[in-house]
Design an enzyme around this catalytic site. Structure first.
Site, PDB file in Angstrom:
ATOM      1  N   SER A 225     -16.616   9.221  28.917  1.00 33.42           N
ATOM      2  CA  SER A 225     -17.590  10.107  28.259  1.00 33.42           C
ATOM      3  C   SER A 225     -17.778  11.355  29.103  1.00 33.42           C
ATOM      4  O   SER A 225     -17.610  11.314  30.325  1.00 33.42           O
ATOM      5  CB  SER A 225     -18.938   9.398  28.141  1.00 33.42           C
ATOM      6  OG  SER A 225     -19.538   9.280  29.415  1.00 33.42           O
ATOM      7  N   ASP A 226     -18.106  12.464  28.447  1.00 33.05           N
ATOM      8  CA  ASP A 226     -18.631  13.553  29.260  1.00 33.05           C
ATOM      9  C   ASP A 226     -19.931  13.034  29.864  1.00 33.05           C
ATOM     10  O   ASP A 226     -20.529  12.068  29.385  1.00 33.05           O
ATOM     11  CB  ASP A 226     -18.857  14.827  28.434  1.00 33.05           C
ATOM     12  CG  ASP A 226     -18.971  16.058  29.352  1.00 33.05           C
ATOM     13  OD1 ASP A 226     -19.171  15.892  30.581  1.00 33.05           O
ATOM     14  OD2 ASP A 226     -18.881  17.199  28.852  1.00 33.05           O
ATOM     15  N   TRP A 227     -20.353  13.690  30.928  1.00 34.27           N
ATOM     16  CA  TRP A 227     -21.462  13.150  31.721  1.00 34.27           C
ATOM     17  C   TRP A 227     -22.776  13.154  30.913  1.00 34.27           C
ATOM     18  O   TRP A 227     -23.385  14.201  30.698  1.00 34.27           O
ATOM     19  CB  TRP A 227     -21.590  13.945  33.010  1.00 34.27           C
ATOM     20  CG  TRP A 227     -20.840  13.335  34.175  1.00 34.27           C
ATOM     21  CD1 TRP A 227     -21.351  13.089  35.418  1.00 34.27           C
ATOM     22  CD2 TRP A 227     -19.477  12.874  34.226  1.00 34.27           C
ATOM     23  NE1 TRP A 227     -20.386  12.505  36.226  1.00 34.27           N
ATOM     24  CE2 TRP A 227     -19.239  12.358  35.519  1.00 34.27           C
ATOM     25  CE3 TRP A 227     -18.442  12.810  33.297  1.00 34.27           C
ATOM     26  CZ2 TRP A 227     -18.018  11.814  35.910  1.00 34.27           C
ATOM     27  CZ3 TRP A 227     -17.212  12.254  33.678  1.00 34.27           C
ATOM     28  CH2 TRP A 227     -17.024  11.773  34.966  1.00 34.27           C
ATOM     29  N   GLY A 228     -23.109  11.973  30.417  1.00 37.31           N
ATOM     30  CA  GLY A 228     -24.333  11.851  29.628  1.00 37.31           C
ATOM     31  C   GLY A 228     -24.093  12.001  28.137  1.00 37.31           C
ATOM     32  O   GLY A 228     -25.029  12.229  27.381  1.00 37.31           O
ATOM     33  N   ALA A 229     -22.830  11.846  27.692  1.00 30.06           N
ATOM     34  CA  ALA A 229     -22.525  12.079  26.274  1.00 30.06           C
ATOM     35  C   ALA A 229     -22.754  10.842  25.406  1.00 30.06           C
ATOM     36  O   ALA A 229     -22.670  10.928  24.191  1.00 30.06           O
ATOM     37  CB  ALA A 229     -21.074  12.548  26.120  1.00 30.06           C
TER      38      ALA A 229
END
Ligand code: BGC
Length: 740
Positions: A225-229
């Site tokens: 995931s993108d960071w926090g996606a």
């Protein structure tokens, strides 16, 4: 190593998210070490200590290579590959097994705050460069993370916005770079985007993460995931997202375990993702013994000089001859802008400024800052001082651009304009100096209007990395010839950009209403002039193009052969750009599309014949009815261009194309029925036979009139002519023809 699938459920679920901000957990009983994943892409941002903190500020020193905006302008996969390789070497030294990059999103709007981290508005250029960066980096044993998958083309509301894009535009514009990289370079990971795509979070989009990425393109690595996606961890796992970053103290994993226990999630999905994440352990290695910071700085300088784009050079004001009385103006000459803000920000090992480097070549130059970056100082006084210096010089070189606060990850720009003080400065200097050169530093394109016609030369440096200052000096003094080409159009007005009416969207949605007409595709198709077109760039020499030959090489592919000759007095690098133009097929095609390119070095007087292959994809469109790539039978013009707006030579070829037997239903239009290659003739025969004498001649006009009517309604209203049983038979005929 134990198969992670054999671990107890809680232990294997652990593998599915980070233990902190930058690493996966070690699972000792399975022999799995922790794996560090960190930014990227144009330098390593390895946080020095505590991985529990975001650590945007402190990271270990690393070389800041030219960011993607510059590499895009090099049009040279060799540059991308060497950046990747050097980043890989530094990552090995800094104990980083996965570096997060490259970013291959398309520059849909010049306003996107993160355009400095992306290569181009064109998917082929983006894909070729990304597909060179990844093997460069991975050959060093360092995994890449191709990001942000997909349709992450703005920063405004990036964590919620739904990019509403039709499938053809996704397939032709927004996905091909990912596809090329995944299919040709096998990246270790793909990072999903924050945004939604057509309403569904990219992190939970099964179509994107599983059907397209894995089933159609054969991706075998980890989707991170993108960071926090991640919004819903269980839905994300089910959709194909393997690794959630950063860690959320185990909350997501607990939900995964509960879902398996409740029978809502197949444990096999946990096993599969755990195995994929576990495989990243193969990339973990003992850190190497440092990296050669001097050699990498020299490399950063060499590569940066391949990236800057000479937009204008009236009267050959550049290169500056030795002994020229030069006034250097602009704070950016002394305080360079060389990288973008946000997650890719590198703690550079050192930074070259252009002023020092120019002084070495032109000891007598004068300098005036002209403006301040923090707004301090009297703008009028700073301008006057610069004007005085310019008046005493033969050539004034003004370093203008955007400051760090003007653009960054996290927000989009609202204007293309340079700050007003800089525009005033350029104009005032140009009035005072006999000749004026402007050097631009910015992550995204800036408008040249209001001052362009006042100056003699413009060198667009974009952001060139830590050695950008000395690279610019090399270009200005002619130690190196400029060879960059614009990877994005420079419009005359923001209003001329195709996404103007819809960017950055409203009420949670951004509608990609321009479809495939992104960047130059739009400008060329509607005939809208731009200040400088995509692909434009000058050198210090002249190149002639001759002898274009295009041959169809069977199965809807072609080969292109063309000769380029350096007709000037200096060595240079020339970019051969091949576009395809067509109106074939059932969809609106852009006026031309870049389909092949190569950059060739040329000594004075040297000729080279280059051969470029155009595969069938170069001629195909994404056909939503066929759910696939289709080459429409017809004529295609292969054009060798100086840039997207200037054709140098062209040749037309005729392609057999694909035979598409379309699906036919009672809901298909009358025209579709009559045009159907198998059913049409049979239908027409029966139809004409049933018409009263003399009415047959009318059929063409009538057909036009009734052409758009669904056959079901036509048959009901004009049923005497086509009995229902006959229609059913013909539907079956069409189905059989399509299947066979
Ligand atoms: C960015 C990614 C980056 C990640 C880790 C995110 O905010 O969108 O590109 O890799 O942070 O820093």
């Amino acid at each position: 190593m134990t198969d992670p699938a054999d671990l107890p459920l809680e232990r294997k679920a652990m593998l599915l998210s980070g233990q902190d901000f930058w690493s996966t957990p070690a699972v000792e009983e399975a022999g799995l070490p922790s794996v560090v994943l960190t930014d990227g892409p144009h330098g390593v941002r390895r946080q020095a200590d505590d991985f529990d903190r975001i650590g945007l500020l402190q990271s270990l020193p690393a070389t800041c290579f030219p960011p993607a905006v510059a590499v895009g302008s090099s049009w040279d996969p060799d540059v991308a590959e060497r950046v990747g390789a050097a980043v890989g070497r530094e990552a090995r030294a800094l104990g980083v097994p996965v570096v997060l990059g490259p970013g291959v999103n398309i520059k849909r709007s010049p306003l996107c705050g993160r355009n400095f981290e992306y290569y181009s508005e064109d998917p082929l250029l983006t894909g070729v460069l990304g597909a060179a960066h990844v093997p460069g980096q991975q050959a060093q044993g360092v995994g890449a993370s191709v990001k942000h998958f997909a349709a992450n083309n703005q920063e405004t509301q990036r964590m919620q916005v739904s990019a509403d894009v039709d499938e053809r535009s996704l397939r032709e514009i927004y996905l091909p770079a990912f596809e090329r990289i995944v299919t040709s370079a096998r990246p270790a990971t793909v990072m999903c985007a924050y945004n939604r795509v057509n309403g569904v979070y990219a992190s939970q989009d099964r179509w994107l993460l599983t059907e397209v990425l894995r089933e159609q393109w054969g991706f075998e690595g980890v989707v991170v995931s993108d960071w926090g996606a991640v919004d819903d961890r269980v839905a994300a796992l089910a959709a194909g997202l393997d690794l959630q970053m950063p860690g959320d103290s185990g909350a997501g994993n607990r939900r995964v375990v509960e879902a398996v226990r409740a029978g809502d999630l197949d444990e096999a999905l946990v096993d599969r993702s755990a195995r994929r994440v576990a495989a990243l352990a193969d990339l973990v290695a003992e850190p190497t013994d440092g990296f050669d910071a001097d050699a990498h700085h020299t490399l950063a300088r060499e590569l940066a000089a391949q990236c800057a784009v000479l937009l204008r050079n009236d009267g050959a004001v550049l290169p500056l001859a030795p002994g020229t009385r030069v006034a250097v103006v602009g704070e950016f000459a002394r305080t360079p802008r060389y990288q973008g803000g946000g997650s890719s920000h590198v703690n550079a090992t050192r930074v070259d400024d252009a002023l020092t480097a120019l002084r070495a070549a032109l000891p007598a130059l004068s300098f005036a800052p002209g403006f301040s970056l923090d707004g301090s100082g009297d703008a009028a006084a700073l301008r006057e001082e610069a004007v005085a210096a310019a008046g005493d010089a033969e050539v004034a070189v003004v370093f203008a651009g955007l400051a760090e606060d003007d653009e960054s990850e996290g927000f989009d720009r609202t204007t293309l304009d340079l700050p007003a003080v800089q525009v005033e400065l350029i104009r005032a200097v140009a009035r005072a100096a006999p000749r004026t050169v402007v050097v631009l530093s910015s992550g995204g394109v800036v408008s040249l209007e209001g001052w362009h016609d006042d100056v003699d030369a413009v060198l667009a440096g974009f952001l060139l990395g830590q050695a950008g200052g000395s690279a610019l000096a090399d270009l200005l003094t002619g130690a190196v010839s400029p060879s960059g080409r614009l990877a994005e159009s420079i419009p005359l007005r923001l209003e001329d950009t195709p996404s103007f009416l819809t960017f950055p969207g409203e009420q949670g949605h951004v509608r990609y209403g321009e479809g495939v007409m992104v960047g130059y595709r739009h400008h060329c198709t509607v005939g809208r002039p731009v200040r400088y077109p995509f692909g434009h760039g000058l050198g210090y020499t002249t190149v002639e193009t001759s002898g274009l030959r295009v041959a169809v090489t069977g199965d809807d592919a072609a080969s292109v052969s063309v000769t380029v000759t350096n007709t000037g007095e200096r060595a240079g690098r020339h970019v051969v750009q091949v576009y395809v133009a067509t109106t074939a097929g059932p969809v609106r095609r852009p006026a031309r599309e870049l389909r092949a390119f190569t950059k060739v070095p040329l000594e004075p007087g040297e000729s080279r014949t280059v051969e470029l292959a155009l595969d069938r994809r170069a001629f195909a469109h994404w056909d939503v009815r066929e759910s696939g790539w289709v080459v429409a039978p017809g004529q295609y013009t292969v054009q060798v261009c100086a840039n997207a707006a200037e054709v140098l030579a062209e040749e037309r070829v005729t392609l057999t194309g694909d035979t598409v037997v379309p699906e036919l239903t009672l809901g298909s239009s009358v025209a579709e029925w009559f045009e159907h290659p198998v059913v049409g003739p049979q239908l027409l025969e029966g139809f004409l036979a049933a018409l009263p004498d003399g009415a047959a001649e009318m059929h063409a006009g009538m057909l036009q009139m009734i052409g758009s009517m669904p056959m079901r309604r036509f048959a009901a209203d004009f049923g005497a002519a086509i009995p229902p049983a006959e229609l059913d038979r013909l539907v079956a005929v069409a189905r059989a023809a399509r299947a066979g």
